[in-house]
Structures are given as structure tokens and as C-alpha cells.
Design a protein around this motif. Sequence first.
Motif, PDB file in Angstrom:
ATOM      1  N   ALA A 365      65.437  74.575 -24.348  1.00  0.00           N
ATOM      2  CA  ALA A 365      64.959  75.897 -24.760  1.00  0.00           C
ATOM      3  C   ALA A 365      65.622  76.344 -26.055  1.00  0.00           C
ATOM      4  O   ALA A 365      64.965  76.844 -26.963  1.00  0.00           O
ATOM      5  CB  ALA A 365      65.229  76.919 -23.647  1.00  0.00           C
ATOM      6  N   GLY A 366      66.945  76.149 -26.141  1.00  0.00           N
ATOM      7  CA  GLY A 366      67.657  76.529 -27.361  1.00  0.00           C
ATOM      8  C   GLY A 366      67.188  75.736 -28.557  1.00  0.00           C
ATOM      9  O   GLY A 366      67.008  76.281 -29.653  1.00  0.00           O
ATOM     10  N   ARG A 367      66.978  74.445 -28.365  1.00  0.00           N
ATOM     11  CA  ARG A 367      66.500  73.596 -29.465  1.00  0.00           C
ATOM     12  C   ARG A 367      65.112  74.040 -29.921  1.00  0.00           C
ATOM     13  O   ARG A 367      64.796  74.004 -31.106  1.00  0.00           O
ATOM     14  CB  ARG A 367      66.442  72.128 -29.014  1.00  0.00           C
ATOM     15  N   PHE A 368      64.295  74.446 -28.951  1.00  0.00           N
ATOM     16  CA  PHE A 368      62.931  74.861 -29.282  1.00  0.00           C
ATOM     17  C   PHE A 368      62.951  76.101 -30.179  1.00  0.00           C
ATOM     18  O   PHE A 368      62.253  76.156 -31.198  1.00  0.00           O
ATOM     19  CB  PHE A 368      62.143  75.143 -28.005  1.00  0.00           C
ATOM     20  N   ILE A 369      63.755  77.103 -29.820  1.00  0.00           N
ATOM     21  CA  ILE A 369      63.832  78.320 -30.630  1.00  0.00           C
ATOM     22  C   ILE A 369      64.413  78.003 -32.008  1.00  0.00           C
ATOM     23  O   ILE A 369      63.928  78.501 -33.037  1.00  0.00           O
ATOM     24  CB  ILE A 369      64.692  79.389 -29.921  1.00  0.00           C
ATOM     25  N   LYS A 370      65.437  77.161 -32.061  1.00  0.00           N
ATOM     26  CA  LYS A 370      66.021  76.777 -33.356  1.00  0.00           C
ATOM     27  C   LYS A 370      64.999  76.023 -34.207  1.00  0.00           C
ATOM     28  O   LYS A 370      64.944  76.191 -35.427  1.00  0.00           O
ATOM     29  CB  LYS A 370      67.264  75.923 -33.138  1.00  0.00           C
ATOM     30  N   ALA A 371      64.197  75.184 -33.545  1.00  0.00           N
ATOM     31  CA  ALA A 371      63.166  74.442 -34.280  1.00  0.00           C
ATOM     32  C   ALA A 371      62.133  75.393 -34.866  1.00  0.00           C
ATOM     33  O   ALA A 371      61.683  75.211 -36.008  1.00  0.00           O
ATOM     34  CB  ALA A 371      62.491  73.420 -33.362  1.00  0.00           C
ATOM     35  N   LEU A 372      61.748  76.428 -34.108  1.00  0.00           N
ATOM     36  CA  LEU A 372      60.817  77.421 -34.633  1.00  0.00           C
ATOM     37  C   LEU A 372      61.427  78.148 -35.827  1.00  0.00           C
ATOM     38  O   LEU A 372      60.746  78.395 -36.837  1.00  0.00           O
ATOM     39  CB  LEU A 372      60.449  78.431 -33.539  1.00  0.00           C
ATOM     40  N   ASP A 373      62.698  78.488 -35.730  1.00  0.00           N
ATOM     41  CA  ASP A 373      63.362  79.202 -36.823  1.00  0.00           C
ATOM     42  C   ASP A 373      63.463  78.322 -38.060  1.00  0.00           C
ATOM     43  O   ASP A 373      63.257  78.778 -39.190  1.00  0.00           O
ATOM     44  CB  ASP A 373      64.754  79.651 -36.369  1.00  0.00           C
ATOM     45  N   ARG A 374      63.781  77.035 -37.874  1.00  0.00           N
ATOM     46  CA  ARG A 374      63.845  76.122 -39.021  1.00  0.00           C
ATOM     47  C   ARG A 374      62.461  75.927 -39.634  1.00  0.00           C
ATOM     48  O   ARG A 374      62.323  75.831 -40.856  1.00  0.00           O
ATOM     49  CB  ARG A 374      64.427  74.774 -38.594  1.00  0.00           C
ATOM     50  N   THR A 375      61.439  75.864 -38.793  1.00  0.00           N
ATOM     51  CA  THR A 375      60.077  75.725 -39.307  1.00  0.00           C
ATOM     52  C   THR A 375      59.706  76.928 -40.166  1.00  0.00           C
ATOM     53  O   THR A 375      59.055  76.791 -41.207  1.00  0.00           O
ATOM     54  CB  THR A 375      59.076  75.590 -38.143  1.00  0.00           C
ATOM     55  N   ARG A 376      60.122  78.112 -39.724  1.00  0.00           N
ATOM     56  CA  ARG A 376      59.837  79.341 -40.493  1.00  0.00           C
ATOM     57  C   ARG A 376      60.417  79.264 -41.903  1.00  0.00           C
ATOM     58  O   ARG A 376      59.794  79.712 -42.869  1.00  0.00           O
ATOM     59  CB  ARG A 376      60.426  80.543 -39.751  1.00  0.00           C
ATOM     60  N   LYS A 397      54.519  73.115 -37.609  1.00  0.00           N
ATOM     61  CA  LYS A 397      54.259  73.322 -39.033  1.00  0.00           C
ATOM     62  C   LYS A 397      53.968  74.786 -39.297  1.00  0.00           C
ATOM     63  O   LYS A 397      53.170  75.410 -38.589  1.00  0.00           O
ATOM     64  CB  LYS A 397      53.082  72.473 -39.516  1.00  0.00           C
ATOM     65  N   LEU A 398      54.623  75.337 -40.328  1.00  0.00           N
ATOM     66  CA  LEU A 398      54.394  76.731 -40.705  1.00  0.00           C
ATOM     67  C   LEU A 398      53.003  76.875 -41.324  1.00  0.00           C
ATOM     68  O   LEU A 398      52.640  76.129 -42.227  1.00  0.00           O
ATOM     69  CB  LEU A 398      55.460  77.181 -41.714  1.00  0.00           C
ATOM     70  N   ILE A 399      52.250  77.861 -40.844  1.00  0.00           N
ATOM     71  CA  ILE A 399      50.909  78.111 -41.349  1.00  0.00           C
ATOM     72  C   ILE A 399      50.873  79.358 -42.222  1.00  0.00           C
ATOM     73  O   ILE A 399      50.315  79.363 -43.307  1.00  0.00           O
ATOM     74  CB  ILE A 399      49.902  78.277 -40.190  1.00  0.00           C
ATOM     75  N   SER A 400      51.500  80.444 -41.748  1.00  0.00           N
ATOM     76  CA  SER A 400      51.427  81.699 -42.484  1.00  0.00           C
ATOM     77  C   SER A 400      52.577  82.592 -42.053  1.00  0.00           C
ATOM     78  O   SER A 400      53.107  82.449 -40.942  1.00  0.00           O
ATOM     79  CB  SER A 400      50.086  82.398 -42.212  1.00  0.00           C
ATOM     80  N   SER A 401      52.993  83.516 -42.938  1.00  0.00           N
ATOM     81  CA  SER A 401      54.068  84.457 -42.624  1.00  0.00           C
ATOM     82  C   SER A 401      53.686  85.847 -43.097  1.00  0.00           C
ATOM     83  O   SER A 401      53.007  86.007 -44.115  1.00  0.00           O
ATOM     84  CB  SER A 401      55.378  84.031 -43.283  1.00  0.00           C
ATOM     85  N   SER A 402      54.146  86.845 -42.365  1.00  0.00           N
ATOM     86  CA  SER A 402      53.977  88.238 -42.751  1.00  0.00           C
ATOM     87  C   SER A 402      55.155  89.016 -42.181  1.00  0.00           C
ATOM     88  O   SER A 402      55.246  89.203 -40.978  1.00  0.00           O
ATOM     89  CB  SER A 402      52.657  88.803 -42.218  1.00  0.00           C
ATOM     90  N   GLY A 403      56.065  89.428 -43.056  1.00  0.00           N
ATOM     91  CA  GLY A 403      57.275  90.090 -42.593  1.00  0.00           C
ATOM     92  C   GLY A 403      58.100  89.137 -41.758  1.00  0.00           C
ATOM     93  O   GLY A 403      58.384  88.008 -42.158  1.00  0.00           O
ATOM     94  N   SER A 404      58.484  89.578 -40.569  1.00  0.00           N
ATOM     95  CA  SER A 404      59.296  88.724 -39.689  1.00  0.00           C
ATOM     96  C   SER A 404      58.436  87.773 -38.863  1.00  0.00           C
ATOM     97  O   SER A 404      58.952  86.879 -38.195  1.00  0.00           O
ATOM     98  CB  SER A 404      60.135  89.596 -38.749  1.00  0.00           C
ATOM     99  N   ARG A 405      57.098  87.949 -38.906  1.00  0.00           N
ATOM    100  CA  ARG A 405      56.197  87.118 -38.104  1.00  0.00           C
ATOM    101  C   ARG A 405      55.832  85.842 -38.847  1.00  0.00           C
ATOM    102  O   ARG A 405      55.598  85.857 -40.053  1.00  0.00           O
ATOM    103  CB  ARG A 405      54.913  87.869 -37.766  1.00  0.00           C
ATOM    104  N   SER A 406      55.761  84.754 -38.109  1.00  0.00           N
ATOM    105  CA  SER A 406      55.323  83.478 -38.679  1.00  0.00           C
ATOM    106  C   SER A 406      54.373  82.804 -37.694  1.00  0.00           C
ATOM    107  O   SER A 406      54.663  82.725 -36.490  1.00  0.00           O
ATOM    108  CB  SER A 406      56.510  82.557 -38.953  1.00  0.00           C
TER     109      SER A 406
END
Length: 865
Positions: A365-376, A397-406
Motif C-alpha cells: 500500500a505504501g509503495r502504491f501511494i509513493k508510486a502515484l506521487d512519483r508519477t505525478r 502514467k500521468l495524463i493530466s494535472s490541475s492544482g493538487s489533482r492528477s
Amino acid sequence: MGTENRRAVVTQEMDFSHLEEHILMRLDKALNDHEIKVYYQPVVRTLSEKLCGMEALARWEDPEYGLLPPDRFIHVLEKHKLIHLLDLYIIHEVCERYSRCRQQGILPVPVSVNLSRLDFEAVDVLQEVERIVGEYEVPKEVIRFEITESVLIEHADEMQKWIRELQEAGYEVWMDDFGSGYSSLNVLKDYAFNELKIDMRFLSDFSVRSREIIASIVDMAKRIGMHTLAEGVESREQRDFLLSIGCEKIQGYYYGRPLPYEQCLLELKDKGIDRESPAEQQYYDEIGKVNVLSANPFDFHKEAKDSEFLRSSDLALALLEFDADVQGFRTIYTNDACKKALKLLGYSEPQDVVNAIKARSFPAAGRFIKALDRTRTQGSEVFNYVDGGDYCSVKLKLISSSGSRSAILYSLTDISRNTDMERDRKLDGSLRHLYAIYNEVYLLHIDKGYLEVLTTDNQEAGEHQHGSIKDIVTRYAAEKVYDEDRPHYLKFFDTDTMEEKIRESQKGFINAYIRTIDGHGNYSWKIYLAFIVKPEHVLVMVRDEDTAKGNVWNHYRKDYFMEEEKEGYSEDISPEILWQNALRWTELGIFWKDLERRFMGANRKFLDYYGFHSVEEVIGKTDEDMGWHVSPDAFREDEINVLNKGISTHEVPGHCLVNGQNKSIVASKTPIYKDGRITGILGFFREVHDAERLRDTHPDLEEIDHLTGLLNVRGGMNVLLEYQDEYMLHKQDFCMISISIDNFRELQRLYGSAFCDQVLFFIAELLRKRFGTECALLRHCGDEFRVIRQVESREEAEKLEKAVYREVAGIHMIRNKRFTLYPSTGLALYSEQPVTGQMLRTARERMQANRRRHIARFRKNHPEY
């Protein structure tokens, strides 16, 4: 036919004839008295179920005939070539509505307007549109134009030109009613539309055949870079299907019929449908580029290759929305294959995975959240984990970002359950051990020219991604591989010879030692190993090799090079090698010139310093041709002395324009001799860094604007003094152009400060690229910039002012976000009143006067404001 029937037909024909005559006679009055109303039909985003647009449709409230639908009068106007009067009227009404909403502080909604081919024949459509849009100061990104398929068949060449002109001016052009005619595919071949509206008749019976056709249309549109909208949606079932295949927008009675503007919004509010903000629109438009029907949806930004034209529903895909502020996520789309894969892992619904990760009961679970943060922050991530004995691989893969949302695209592969993959790719227990040894593992599909990432832990360095072998290898070689190793890296990945070299190798594999750059800018050794796992499929494994020494490298080179390359290879260090290394690694900008003081060559440091991509941009030109010295006399005299007297110069101070800044340098020059005769000049320079040391101890003396990299007010004053000295000594006149963005505050309100900082930076980059080698550029304050250049006449200065205005006003898109800039400019020449302070005030006052005239013109047309 009976008598009564004949009488009914005659009566109907008389009614039609009378209505046609009535329409023609009353059209002007109907337009002037606003009898023709604009009705708005909502367009809703499938992913968010928010209002993302409207279509403007005409309804005629006639005193005699009552409410006339379009099919009663449109064909009459087209028949008599008067349709342009109606269409321009609709554009005018839509722009006026937008202006009224803006003044009331109401969130605007993008609107699409229909155009006819006859419009283009009757008037200059672009000129008329620009006039109306400019009158109301409507951002171009909120006006879209729909053109039906049927009008594109005739006069195709002219229509292509007219559509291209609208798009180049910053407007989106959509194809309406796709599939209603007989030449839909030919039309798509010849026209590049921004969006495709799928004809409502495909949804009329909603059969399996219809659904397959719609899915194919969406798939095709995504492949060629078009957004998609389906008309005629009347049920939840249709909406859910369109969401599942990635169709982005919906229009139809399910969400609303065409209604007057306020009534339309009230009905949507009653249904709980909110409006998208401009920032959300850009966010979801980026997400909409993902083709969930593609065999390779992770390469949505690239053109599809011939080998990729395979529809696949087996890839387990989801779209996750990650919020960096709370380090949490939710699923906003999940395909059937992903739901099935998750169920096999023991999760009934995708939300169960989200809940498990929040509760920390999910494996890794921790790796998953860190992976999302690194992807951002880094764009992509690949990692593997074990879930209850199942060996799983996740790609993000990062597709789009708006503010803190990705928005992040997610794919899941359960390797343990996929026996074909286990067999074909050798991904059994032994391969798991390889993952512990090798940092990166790639599978090359030689037959398809496709590279697949099996695992990598080096995303920070921007490693390979899924996609074309040739594209990825070429890009990686240029960006990450050490210059000297680049040919050997490309040779290693040459798919035309790779299998042959592996088979000829006695070891059954080939290997290469390659130096690649890491996240700290250093080059480190890596070992690349390649072997065949089955015909036309090569496994490549990479690991770090910090202990690789020069003797290993030399042994590898001699063993790996082809025979013809071994010839001429020498370990001796020749003068040529020394010269090449000096040019490559020195911190000095080196150049050489001929007897006419024209550049013959320069090193990379020189080109990078001045912002050139190729030495061809300077060869054959003198310093005066380049125009980068405010005071060129001293440089010219030094070079003449070098050529005529053989006098070398050392560390001569001077200034040059670099990216709009007046940089301090010291230059040295010496004659080039051949057979005892001077044949040219060898020179080198370095930037003076005293100013940087001064900034560290006296930050109040900084001369560079941190946001844009241009000069700030202090830096601008210093360069003005130098221009002033040139005027006093040589009567060399110069001008100042002030430029500001009139609608900058509105952009801040709509898109936020972070986006507006990007706009300011982009303006600075554009000015730097276009004028940086001949003008001094500064950001005065806020959204105001200044351009300073020496000129010979007022006409030259006015031409520069128009060019600056044109460049800034021509900015319509940054990072796929559409917007409109309304700039004002002001020009002043130093010779008008040779006082620097007065010149500054004059340029600014003229800019502000232009802005006031701009605002006054708007208020004149809108006295209610």
C-alpha cells in the motif's frame, strides 16, 4: 389520387410558398427585433457528468406562424444564399451573452455555433468572426464552430483553406453529424478537426452492430487526435456505454433539450449538474486523449504505428485521480478487464482496492501511494508486487494535472495467472530473481518494432517507456547517452542485426558497456545484456556497473566492433582528439572567423550561450549581422587589429545581448596562421560572474526577474544607460515598446495564478526566441513587458511594435490549454525627447492610452455596463 388529397397537397404547397415568401420579407426585421432567439442545448462530460459546453441553435418566434423550428427556415435561407446573415447573428448573440455573464461574474460556458459552406462564399468568415469576438473581447477558446459533413464534399480545397485559417487564428473547428453522409472517411482523411460529433442516428436502435460502429469511430478518432462527442443520447444505458468506450462528451435529451439560456441552466441545476470551470475543462480534455480501446493506450500522445492497429479489450485499465494534498486517490474509470482482474485477486469492486490501500491492508500500500506521487512529478512509474501469491505488475502514467489533482492511467497485469505471458516471456520464478539483479528489463518485439517495459526502478532518470523501439532508442541516445558511447548504444539496439549478432555469439547473448546520465548529471557505466527468448523477441536486461574500468571498455570495443571499425582504431591521443575534447568540454565559448570577420565555426558552449541549435545559424555572418552588441565598435576594432597587425587581445570586457539580457563577457582573440600568413581569427570568451557574487551579498542589486528570466527594472535601467551613451556618442537612436495584457486579471480569475505564471513565462520565452538576439527584454511589473532596440527610423520602430504585438496576440495555447490574450502596446523613441525617464513614461502612457481606447470601445458597444 382523390380530389380531397389533391386539394390538401395544393394547400400545403401554397402554405410552403407563403412561408418562404414571409421568411424572405421578414428576415431583416426578425434579426433587428430579436424575433430569432438563441436556444442552448447542453453538452455533458461523460467522465464527470458536468456541463462542459452548449450548442447554440436558432428558433424563430414569428408573430404570424409562432415558434418556427430550424427545419422550417434554414433551407430557405440557404436556397437564397442568406444563411450567413443568420449565422453571424447567432455568433453575435452568443458573444453578447458571454460578455453579459462575465460582467455578472457568472462562470462562462463554451458554446459551439454552426457554420454553412455558403457563409464562406458570401463573406470573409474569419474577418467577421474576429470583428465580433474582438468587439466583445470573448476568449477564442470558448467559441467553437461546427461544420456538417455534407458541406465539406463540394469545394473541398476552399473549405480546407477556410477551416485551417480558423484553427490558426485560435478557434476549434468540429465536424458535425459524422456518419450522416457517404464520404465520412474521405472527409477525415482531408480535414484535421478538433472534435468529432457522432451522428445521432447511430444511437437510434442501439443494437450490437451500432455499438460496434460507435466504438470503432471513437477508436479511430482518438488515433488521429480528435476529441469525441455523441449526439442523440436518450438513456442511462447509452451514456454508460459511451463512457466505457472513452467517448468524452454527450449531447441529447437525456440531459436536456434546446432551451433559452437561463431556463437551460435551471433545468441542469435541478438535475444536480454543475458547470466545469475552465481549469477543469483543460484537465478533462487531456484525459480525453486516452484511447481505452487501443492495444497501447499509454502512447495516446503519439501517432499510431501500422503494427498497433489492433483493438484489445484484454488490457486491465483504470483511470485514477490522485490528490497530492491528502495523498489519496479514487477511481474515475475502470474497464471490464480491470474489474475482472481485480475480482480474481479477491476484490469485488474497484473501490475495495481504494479502501484496502487506505486501511493499509493492501499489499505494498505504501509503495502504491509513493508510486502515484512519483508519477505525478516524474510522469510515469512501473513496479511489481506480490498479492496473496499472485505476482502482479503495475504501470502508471500521468495524463493530466490541475492544482493538487492528477489523473493517472493505471494498468494491471497478473503475471502468475497469465500462462501465455509466463511461457512466452520467460516470466517464471527465475525471472523474478532476475528482477532482483537487474535494474531494468525490456522485451523487444522485433517483428512489430515495439519496446515493452517489464520492470524498471529508474524512472527518475527518464528511462524507456512502452512504444516504438526506434523512437525510444533514438530519443534516449540523444538525451541520456554519453557522446562517445552513443554510436555503440545505437548499434546494440539495431533491430535489423540484433538477432543475427546474438546467434553468431558463442555465449548466446550480446552485451554492451554504455555510460548514461543519472539524476545528478553524472555519467555512470551500465551493462546491457540481450538474448533471444523466442523468434523476433529479445529480452534486454540492464544493471549498473560502477566497477567497469577502462580496460574492460577497451576489451569490449575491440571485441564488439565490426572489422571495418577496428581498422584505424588507435589508443594514441592525436591533436585532433585533443581539439575535439577541448571544444566539447571547455567552459569557454570558442569561435573562429575568416579574413572578412565572418564566422566559420563555433563550439557547443558558444552555441548554447547564444541559444543556437546549429552552427549553420551563424556561419557566414559578422557580429554586426547578428546584432548582439549594443556597442560593437570595440569588438570590431579588436578584430581588425588581429587581422591587420597580428595583435592578440586578452580578456577584453564587453556586453552582448543574450536572450534579451545584456550580458557582461570578457573576450580574447588571436590570429590563425597558415604557412606564416594570417588566415583568420580564433577567439574565445567567458561570462563575467562578478554580478552573481554581487547578488549574493547585495540581493537588492539583482538585475534578473526570477519568474521569466528577463531583465528586471534595475537591469533594464542599466541597459538603457548603455543605449543612451551610444546615442550621445554616435547619434544611434533606439526605441522602447511597452506591452501589457488587458485581460490578464480575467485569466487569473478563470485559470488561477499558477497558470498565469506559465503564461508570463511563455510570453518571455517567445519574446526571447523572436527578438532576444537584437533587443533587450525586460519584465517591468505584473503583466507588463518592455522591448528595447536600436533603430534607424520611426518606420523601423513601428514595424517592430507591430511584430511584438502580433507575436503576443498570436499565443493561443500553452501545454494544450487554449486561451486568448488581448495585448496593448505603446512606442517611444529616445530622439523624441532625449531623456530616459521621459522615454519610459511616454511608452507607458501610449500603451495605457491604447488600453483605455480598447475599454472605451467596449463600453460604447455596451452602454448597460
